[in-house]
Design an enzyme around this catalytic site. Structure first.
Site, PDB file in Angstrom:
ATOM      1  N   LYS A 121       0.649  -1.554  -0.154  1.00  0.00           N
ATOM      2  CA  LYS A 121      -0.001   0.107   0.240  1.00  0.00           C
ATOM      3  C   LYS A 121       0.816   0.745   0.237  1.00  0.00           C
ATOM      4  CE  LYS A 121      -3.759  -2.174   2.047  1.00  0.00           C
ATOM      5  NZ  LYS A 121      -4.628  -2.506   3.486  1.00  0.00           N
ATOM      6  N   LYS A 205      -7.181 -10.821  -6.621  1.00  0.00           N
ATOM      7  CA  LYS A 205      -8.529 -10.939  -5.939  1.00  0.00           C
ATOM      8  C   LYS A 205      -9.437  -9.474  -5.875  1.00  0.00           C
ATOM      9  CE  LYS A 205      -9.563 -11.131  -0.854  1.00  0.00           C
ATOM     10  NZ  LYS A 205      -8.695 -11.138   0.831  1.00  0.00           N
ATOM     11  N   LYS A 208     -12.758  -4.534  -3.855  1.00  0.00           N
ATOM     12  CA  LYS A 208     -13.900  -3.143  -3.666  1.00  0.00           C
ATOM     13  C   LYS A 208     -13.267  -1.590  -4.133  1.00  0.00           C
ATOM     14  CE  LYS A 208     -14.135  -2.955   1.082  1.00  0.00           C
ATOM     15  NZ  LYS A 208     -14.649  -3.095   2.658  1.00  0.00           N
TER      16      LYS A 208
END
Length: 344
Positions: A121, A205, A208
């Site tokens: 991240k 994966k 969202k």
């Protein structure tokens, strides 16, 4: 530390979901369905909307409370009963932040520097991201151990963070001469649907945050949208459905669709291939769409009903926070005594 007595308290499950973005099929099969299965199996469970974790990245304060309600509505629509399980917002129970600070003084920098999700991240900007993004695995440990939870339903990508929780629990017990005070929580990963991949890329994966709306099936999607997304889901150029598990191993997009069918129908992937192996995608995809619509439509309907009456959601969250606090407060009182804090 293996010679220390083990925790002997009650088995208890804890898990949380961030209030960011729309929940999707992967969240349902990988988390929400597992929560309801654990509830039906009689587990003592706490299920938290982790709004403190959400603000490790910029959030719109005007939307965050509504996003919290949306996650709680999804939990309830999928079958979690607020009278049986504890459903609450993380920020409403102070034990999380207090125990996180204590654990900050127990955990070691080297442990956190190994966390791969921070590296992913933060990337090349790691020196400019918030301290919270670096430190949130310690808060995760506090989330779990504030209730002395013994088990956590997690995906493979969270196993490293759970291992940190185990290390923190063991070090606290040793550092403060409190053998067995905190349990070393175990992962619950088994079961179908543990990792649902993108409908556009079987190697990633379902997320969202993916900008491609067709990469996921949202829990608020209507029947036509679900069918359209499955029809457009990527497969490959190798022709019909594989016949054996070995044939499917090198076909990630097909393997993902078969896995979704298996999870929704409570079958194994091998059983799905026994039914559809060798058939065309023109047969399999409509069958998968029908199955997904039949399974998800009642959840969508109930979720929308709850969101139309936010007072019902708020009541469940308030009651859940009270129940969570009643569990955490005596544990935190003992933590303070163990650490040596002065208390009234």
């Amino acid at each position: 530390m293996t010679d220390q007595p083990t925790y002997t308290g009650p088995d208890r499950v804890f898990s949380g979901i961030q209030p960011t973005g729309n929940l999707h099929l992967g969240n349902y099969l990988g988390a929400l369905k597992k929560f309801t299965d654990l509830q039906e199996a009689g587990w003592d469970g706490l299920y938290c909307v982790v709004d403190l974790h959400a603000i490790t990245m910029p959030q719109d304060p005007a939307l965050l409370a509504d996003q919290t309600r949306q996650i709680a509505a999804a939990m309830m629509a999928c079958g979690l009963d607020p009278d049986t399980s504890v459903i609450f917002a993380q920020s409403s129970v102070q034990a999380h932040t207090e125990l996180a600070w204590i654990f900050n003084c127990v955990a070691r920098m080297g442990w956190l520097e190994k966390m791969t999700q921070f590296k992913d991240k933060g990337g090349d900007n790691s020196e400019r991201v918030s301290v919270g993004l670096f430190d949130y695995p310690v808060l995760q440990a506090a989330d779990i151990l504030a209730y002395k939870a013994t088990h956590v339903p997690v995906g493979e990508d969270q196993k490293q963070h759970l291992e940190l929780s185990r290390n923190i629990a063991a070090r606290f017990n040793q550092q403060f001469d409190a053998p067995g005070f905190f349990p070393e929580p175990e992962p619950l990963i088994k079961g179908p649907g543990a990792r649902i991949m993108s409908l556009k890329d079987g190697t990633k994966k379902m997320s969202k945050s993916d900008p491609a709306e067709n990469s996921r099936i949202n829990l608020i999607d209507d029947a036509d949208t679900i069918a359209r997304k499955i029809k457009k889901a990527k497969t490959d150029t190798l022709g019909d459905m594989p016949v054996t598990m070995e044939d499917m191993a090198a076909r990630p997009e097909v393997e993902n669709l078969v896995g979704i069918y298996a999870a929704l129908s409570s079958q194994t992937s091998a059983q799905v291939l026994n039914q559809y192996g060798g058939k065309g995608f023109g047969t399999f995809k409509p069958a998968l769409a029908d199955l997904a619509v039949a399974h998800l439509s009642p959840i969508t309907e109930q979720m929308r009903h709850l969101l139309d009456d936010p007072a019902e959601i708020d009541l469940a969250l308030r009651k859940g926070a009270e129940k969570a606090d009643a569990i955490a407060s005596p544990i935190m009182a003992e933590v303070r005594r163990t650490v040596g804090f002065w208390q009234v």
